[in-house]
Each structure stands twice: as structure tokens, then as C-alpha cells.
Design a protein around this motif. Structure first.
Motif: not given
Length: 358
Positions: A238-247, A255-256, A283-284
């Protein structure tokens, strides 16, 4: 003025949350800096998974001791996870062994316990959920479909969002066995029965619920589970994007707060990971942060497991008939023993004997 002060406080808290888990946001360069991905994931996993250990005493009867296992007689069977309390406790306990954050899965979801027939003890677990709507390594490199083709046939794909063995079965290549259980005819038949009368969230149509394609991501780069395993193919990273380190670090609710309700609800399309990524990006931006915060550089190996001989033609819409691969429970278990266990039996037995009893 108060609103801007509140946003500034949220922004600072999100940056602080990242730092607590070993992720540094460099404001000037707009880059995420991570020294040790495994340590970040370990800390996040402690936050999300560890509470399952509190159920150990309540699920003890399902847990094997090393002395309960004759490696040469391991024979898995699947039990679908139900909503009853006992199942939920056992699932939570099993996931507490994962070294990466475990999500609940998205949209459609089928979860299984994998038990050993010789003793009725838990080997491990596997969970399937709706796939990501947009994933380049799958769309371009594995399947090669157009957007219209994907909208028609993504329904026939699922993602293994969690898969693996728990102690002591993880010491005897139990995770490879669990990966093979997804090819049991029972899985595609259960999928058909569960969704045969359910319209697609994306198109609203009543589609044929033929499960022809399962994919998954290695936790860190490539995965030893799927390496050289029959019918599991490595495609690329994969390209290396993730949301887990934030969510997973407590920032999702922060953010919600700055995403308008109509935007939040309108994005909830199929409840898939893409929806969460879109909400995060919105949100960001609202907080004056950058979408680049999602580019953590955590590349994961992408694997596919195809259940039909003509899987690609079916997913491309070139045919409406499925020709299933001739997998049987017996053949898959025999393959695991002959390929992976028998040649290593002495080593695996030593691993089992050294494993501390649960």
C-alpha cells in the motif's frame, strides 16, 4: 472567538495525542515523523485491545493448555460469532493478543472462531468485513477494473480485517491454518445465506452474494502468515496512508466535533474505511492541520485469496456465472499438515513445550 479558541485547543490535543504514541507532527514541513512503527502500533494496541484480558477467567474452558494439543491431530472447524455475551467475551479476549489496533470491521461483517476438533479449544479467530472502496493496489494491480465495474462487483469481495491464532496454537503455525479456513466451502455458503436477501448499500440492488475474492493487509510490510501459502498471492504494498494512529489514540471524537452533522452523515456511505478517511481529512482541514498527517509511511503488504476459477472475469462483469475452485475441508487441512507441520514436527513440538500455559 470562542469557536476558534476551541479549535486551537483541539488541534493542540490531537498533536499531543500523536506524540504520546511516538508520532511527531512537524508543522513547518507538514510531515509525520515516526521512528519505530512497531512501537507505535504496540502502544495503540494496548489502548484498544488490552481490555479483553479481563475476560480470561470467564472463557477459560475454551483455552488450550499445551498438554491439550497433539499437533498431528489438529483439525479446525468454524463457529460463527454471535451477539451473545459469551461469544463477545471470547472474541475480546482473543483480540487482546494482537499487536496492532483491532477495529470492529466495516459494513457487512462475518466473524468466526476457529476451534480444534480434537479438544474443542480455540485455535484463533478470523473476521471479514466490507472492503475499502478505493485501494489502488487492488483496483489497478490485482483486479484491473474500471470504476463502474468496481461499483457493480465490489459487493462480491470481502476483507479479512483480523486473522490469526492465539497461544499456544500460534507456536505451531496455527495462523497459516486459519488463513486456509477462509477457503472452506462453509465460508462462501455462510456469506450467501447471510446476504441473499440484503440489497447492496452502494447500488441498492439485490445482488447475487457470491463471495469470490478475499483480501487482507500484512501488519508490517509482508506477512509470514501468507508467505508461500497455497492460494494466497502477494500483490504489492500500500502507499502508506493510515488513520489508525489518529483514530485509535483518542482523537477521533475530537475531530468529530468540528465536522458538521450533515457532512458526517452524508459521508457515512456503506460505513467503510474510505468514509472515515474522508471525515478525518475534512476535520483536519477544519482545524488548520494537513491531510498529510494521514501519510504515516506505514506500508502494508496486500494479499488476495480468490475462491473462484473465473474470479477476474466475474469481477470485471464479463460473466455472471461463477466457477468455484474445488476446495474441500479435508484437502486444505491435509495440505497444512503435509506442507507445514510434518516437515517441522520436532521443532513445533519443542515450541509447544516451551510455550507457557495460559
Amino acid at each position: 472567538m470562542m469557536e476558534e479558541k476551541h479549535k486551537l485547543a483541539l488541534k493542540r490535543k490531537i498533536i499531543s495525542n500523536l506524540k504520546d504514541y511516538g508520532v511527531i507532527w512537524h508543522e513547518k514541513t507538514r510531515q509525520v515523523i515516526v521512528e519505530d512503527f512497531r512501537e507505535v502500533q504496540r502502544k495503540l494496541a494496548e489502548q484498544t485491545n488490552s481490555k479483553g484480558q479481563e475476560y480470561k477467567s470467564k472463557v477459560q474452558k475454551y483455552l488450550a493448555q499445551s498438554s491439550d494439543i497433539d499437533i498431528s491431530r489438529i483439525n479446525p472447524y468454524l463457529v460463527m460469532v454471535e451477539s451473545k455475551t459469551e461469544h463477545q467475551r471470547l472474541w475480546a479476549y482473543a483480540t487482546s493478543y494482537w499487536s496492532v489496533p483491532v477495529t470492529v470491521g466495516y459494513g457487512r461483517r462475518i466473524r468466526y472462531f476457529v476451534f480444534d476438533r480434537q479438544n474443542d479449544k480455540l485455535i484463533g479467530i478470523v473476521g471479514l468485513c466490507d472492503p475499502v472502496i478505493g485501494l489502488g493496489v487492488r483496483d489497478d494491480q490485482s483486479i484491473g477494473w474500471t470504476k463502474d465495474q468496481k461499483m457493480q462487483r465490489l459487493y462480491n469481495c470481502m476483507t479479512a480485517y483480523i486473522l490469526g491464532a492465539i497461544p499456544p496454537y500460534n507456536k505451531v503455525l496455527g495462523s497459516k491454518l486459519i488463513a486456509l479456513t477462509l477457503m472452506f466451502p462453509k465460508v462462501r455458503k455462510d456469506f450467501y445465506q447471510k446476504y441473499k436477501d440484503s440489497p447492496s448499500v452502494i447500488t441498492g440492488e439485490n445482488k447475487k452474494p457470491y463471495l469470490v475474492y478475499i483480501d487482507t493487509l500484512g501488519a508490517f510490510g509482508k506477512s509470514a502468515i501468507y508467505n508461500r501459502l497455497a492460494n494466497w498471492d502477494f500483490i504489492d504494498y500500500t502507499k502508506g496512508q493510515s488513520h489508525l494512529h489518529i483514530t485509535a489514540n483518542g482523537s477521533w471524537e475530537l475531530i468529530r466535533q468540528v465536522v458538521p452533522d450533515d457532512v458526517f452523515n452524508s459521508y457515512k456511505f456503506g460505513e467503510g474505511p474510505n468514509w472515515k478517511m474522508r471525515i478525518l481529512k475534512r476535520g483536519l482541514r477544519e482545524l488548520g492541520l494537513s491531510e498529510d498527517m494521514l501519510s504515516i509511511g506505514w506500508q502494508r503488504g496486500y494479499y488476495r485469496c480468490t475462491l473462484a476459477e473465473n474470479w477476474q472475469k466475474y469481477l470485471l462483469g464479463d460473466t455472471n456465472q461463477v466457477v468455484w475452485k474445488d476446495f474441500t475441508h479435508r484437502d486444505l487441512v491435509s495440505y497444512w499438515h503435509e506442507k507445514w507441520v510434518t516437515p517441522r514436527l520436532d521443532t513445533l513440538q519443542t515450541n509447544l513445550e516451551l510455550e507457557l500455559d495460559l
